[in-house]
Scaffold this active site. Structure first.
Site, short mmCIF file in Angstrom:
data_model
loop_
_atom_site.label_atom_id
_atom_site.label_comp_id
_atom_site.label_asym_id
_atom_site.label_seq_id
_atom_site.Cartn_x
_atom_site.Cartn_y
_atom_site.Cartn_z
N HIS A 19 0.80 -1.02 0.09
CA HIS A 19 -0.02 0.12 -0.08
C HIS A 19 0.83 1.26 -0.26
O HIS A 19 0.48 2.29 -0.55
CB HIS A 19 -0.71 0.08 1.33
CG HIS A 19 -1.86 -0.99 1.16
ND1 HIS A 19 -3.39 -0.78 0.75
CD2 HIS A 19 -1.80 -2.31 1.44
CE1 HIS A 19 -4.00 -2.11 0.92
NE2 HIS A 19 -3.11 -2.96 1.24
N ASP A 111 -5.97 5.91 1.68
CA ASP A 111 -6.35 4.60 1.28
C ASP A 111 -7.46 4.40 1.64
O ASP A 111 -7.91 4.35 2.84
CB ASP A 111 -5.48 3.52 1.96
CG ASP A 111 -5.38 2.35 1.34
OD1 ASP A 111 -6.45 1.50 1.15
OD2 ASP A 111 -4.42 1.61 1.16
N THR A 133 -5.22 0.98 -4.15
CA THR A 133 -3.85 0.51 -4.51
C THR A 133 -4.16 -0.55 -5.53
O THR A 133 -3.00 -1.10 -5.80
CB THR A 133 -3.15 0.26 -3.27
OG1 THR A 133 -3.82 -0.56 -2.36
CG2 THR A 133 -2.81 1.55 -2.61
N GLN A 335 13.78 -5.69 -6.96
CA GLN A 335 13.05 -6.43 -8.00
C GLN A 335 13.01 -5.42 -9.08
O GLN A 335 13.07 -6.28 -10.59
CB GLN A 335 11.69 -6.44 -7.60
CG GLN A 335 10.71 -7.30 -8.39
CD GLN A 335 9.61 -7.89 -7.79
OE1 GLN A 335 9.95 -9.12 -6.94
NE2 GLN A 335 8.32 -7.43 -8.07
N HIS A 350 3.67 -14.58 -7.45
CA HIS A 350 2.66 -14.69 -6.80
C HIS A 350 1.47 -13.99 -7.13
O HIS A 350 0.29 -14.09 -6.79
CB HIS A 350 2.67 -14.34 -5.23
CG HIS A 350 3.05 -13.11 -4.86
ND1 HIS A 350 3.97 -12.36 -5.60
CD2 HIS A 350 2.58 -12.28 -3.96
CE1 HIS A 350 4.15 -11.08 -5.18
NE2 HIS A 350 3.19 -10.94 -4.10
N ASN A 354 1.30 -5.07 -7.27
CA ASN A 354 2.56 -4.25 -7.43
C ASN A 354 3.46 -5.02 -8.17
O ASN A 354 4.08 -4.52 -9.35
CB ASN A 354 3.19 -3.74 -6.14
CG ASN A 354 2.44 -2.64 -5.41
OD1 ASN A 354 1.70 -1.92 -5.93
ND2 ASN A 354 2.63 -2.69 -4.26
N SER A 355 3.82 -6.51 -8.06
CA SER A 355 4.61 -7.18 -8.86
C SER A 355 4.05 -7.25 -10.30
O SER A 355 4.74 -7.32 -11.19
CB SER A 355 5.05 -8.57 -8.13
OG SER A 355 5.62 -8.42 -6.93
N GLU A 358 4.60 -4.26 -12.11
CA GLU A 358 5.93 -3.93 -12.41
C GLU A 358 6.36 -4.88 -13.82
O GLU A 358 7.05 -4.41 -14.70
CB GLU A 358 7.04 -4.51 -11.45
CG GLU A 358 7.03 -3.39 -10.17
CD GLU A 358 7.52 -3.79 -8.90
OE1 GLU A 358 7.54 -3.09 -8.14
OE2 GLU A 358 8.21 -4.93 -8.84
N ASP A 374 -5.94 -10.60 -3.42
CA ASP A 374 -6.21 -10.16 -4.89
C ASP A 374 -5.65 -11.14 -5.99
O ASP A 374 -5.85 -10.93 -7.27
CB ASP A 374 -6.24 -8.93 -5.11
CG ASP A 374 -4.59 -8.40 -4.99
OD1 ASP A 374 -3.85 -8.94 -4.27
OD2 ASP A 374 -4.21 -7.22 -5.65
N GLN A 375 -4.85 -12.08 -5.45
CA GLN A 375 -3.80 -12.63 -6.31
C GLN A 375 -4.54 -13.58 -7.58
O GLN A 375 -4.16 -13.67 -8.54
CB GLN A 375 -2.80 -13.28 -5.74
CG GLN A 375 -1.82 -12.23 -5.04
CD GLN A 375 -1.09 -12.95 -3.71
OE1 GLN A 375 -0.77 -14.13 -3.86
NE2 GLN A 375 -0.63 -11.85 -2.87
#
Length: 457
Positions: A19, A111, A133, A335, A350, A354-355, A358, A374-375
């Site tokens: 976040h 947030d 986010t 990363q 996962h 954010n990942s 990216e 949320d994955q």
């Protein structure tokens, strides 16, 4: 207020790495356009930081658990209740402090997991912006949980869910884990409460970009005045208009940067599989073993992030038997620098948002192993909507077996279908950069936000 700033935004993030990062990046964008920024993380979160270089001002507030945050509280239910009680008071004190020192705030960007921030803004006559986010598709699902359209929990494992605005049909296994298999009523309540007073916010900002989620953004914009302002990653990996913006600036872990980059420099182009499950995910020991042998059996060079708390789950002698040129296991890595590196050919992830953003921004195809939150939804989008990755499926025990992992890696990095996935990854990379570049969809929305801020200052 300083004569060099016409507007002052107070940024209130929920105290978690996933976040903080996007809100911090948005803050840097605003600051580059002449807006003064003060970010207000909790005292307990700041104590966990290993790195804290950031160009924005920091003023900590209390969540009622200054020594240990959620861990000290013992549960999210206790934590969220106490944070609201204490946060209302300490956020008000901070706004008054800034006003007294001649640097008054005129906007709170918060947030929406902390919806009470709107009440503080109204109390002081400030405008407010809710900053989601997560992506708009996930927000859409939580909205319809709040409205009772999606029941908790769904009654059938493979039940199809049809929601307005979604560009694909989803099943119960694709929705966020808090919805499909609620671990805690308080987590579901916390997420749906994001919409409890959203109508009171003056702006609603989404960490995504329009081209990525056109249908759902257009639909949700009929309900709320939503604007995309992402991808919120450091500028030097996107439009490069903020020359000093190379890192997020706040991190729970210290990366082994030199070791990672020196190793990557020795590898052939597009030959390396990068593996990371973020800052929170915890794999079962059996899953860790299957993953380890799946990586080794794929015969690909791999860089694997295994946090120090997770390392005891590695198979016995795995690290000793690992040839240094074939694989490198580290406790944390930079990363963005890794994903940008020319030797990277695939990201086993996962699929945290954010990942995922990216990987999209840097054009890296994915193999996904979603864990929670949320994955699962992000994975559905990566595989079936954006078509830049493939999901490694679990068996009936909920374990992704080594054969499946090996097969998915080879499909993305070697086979014909992998060419399509890699091509789509390059396409989304360009669209992400265009969105943040001058005149792009997200850039226009940020400019509009700043322009309106300046007129009310």
């Amino acid at each position: 207020m300083s004569t060099t700033h016409k507007a002052h935004c107070l940024i209130l993030p929920f105290p978690g790495q996933g976040h903080i990062n996007p809100m911090l990046q948005f803050s840097k964008r605003l600051q580059s356009k002449g807006v003064k920024i003060t970010i207000a993380p909790t005292k307990s979160f700041l104590k966990t930081m290993k790195e804290l270089p950031t160009p924005v001002s920091i003023e900590a507030i209390s969540d009622g658990y200054d020594d240990g945050g959620v861990d000290e509280a013992g549960s999210y239910a206790v934590y969220i209740t106490r944070f609201k009680e204490v946060g209302l008071d300490t956020l008000s004190q901070l706004i008054q402090k800034l006003r007294n020192c001649g640097c008054p705030v005129n906007c709170i960007v918060y947030d929406p997991i902390l919806p009470w921030a709107v009440e503080v803004a109204k109390k002081f006559g400030l405008v407010s912006a809710a900053f989601f986010t997560q992506n708009c598709t996930v927000d859409n699902i939580y909205y319809y949980v709040d409205k009772g359209v999606i029941k908790l929990p769904p009654t059938q494992v493979d039940e199809e869910i049809l929601l307005p605005g979604l560009s694909c049909t989803i099943e119960t296994s694709d929705v966020p884990s808090f919805v499909s298999t609620p671990e805690s009523d308080i987590l579901v309540e916390m997420l749906v409460n994001q919409f409890s007073n959203l109508k009171k916010a003056d702006w609603i900002l989404i960490n995504s970009f329009y081209e990525l989620e056109k249908e759902v953004i257009d639909w949700m914009a009929n309900i709320y005045p939503m604007k995309t302002i992402g991808p919120t990653i450091p500028s030097m990996y996107l439009d490069k208009r903020l020359p000093d913006d190379k890192e997020y600036g706040m991190s729970l872990f210290k990366p082994m940067a030199n070791e990672c980059l020196n190793w990557l420099n020795r590898q052939p182009i597009s030959s390396v599989l990068y593996v990371s499950f973020g800052s929170l995910a915890k794999l079962e020991a059996e899953q860790m073993e299957e993953l380890a042998w799946g990586l080794k059996n794929s015969n690909k060079n791999f860089l694997w992030v295994v946090r120090s708390t997770e390392e005891p789950k590695l198979p016995k002698n795995f690290l000793d038997e690992l040839a240094s040129e074939k694989g490198l296991v580290v406790s944390w890595c930079p990363q963005l620098q890794v994903l940008e590196h020319k030797s990277i050919g695939c990201f086993l992830t996962h699929c945290g948002w954010n990942s995922t953003l990216e990987a999209i921004s840097l054009g890296v195809p994915m193999v996904t192993m979603p864990q929670w939150s949320d994955q699962p939804t992000n994975t559905k989008l990566v595989q079936d909507v954006w078509e830049m990755g493939i999901k490694a499926k679990q068996d009936e025990k909920g374990i992704v077996r080594r054969e499946v992992i090996e097969e998915c890696i080879k499909l993305v990095m070697e086979e014909e279908k992998g060419n399509v996935i890699r091509g789509n990854a390059k396409k989304w990379k360009e669209l992400a950069r265009n969105a943040m570049d001058e005149g792009g969809s997200s850039d226009k929305n940020i400019e509009e936000f700043v322009s309106k801020l300046m007129t009310i200052s």
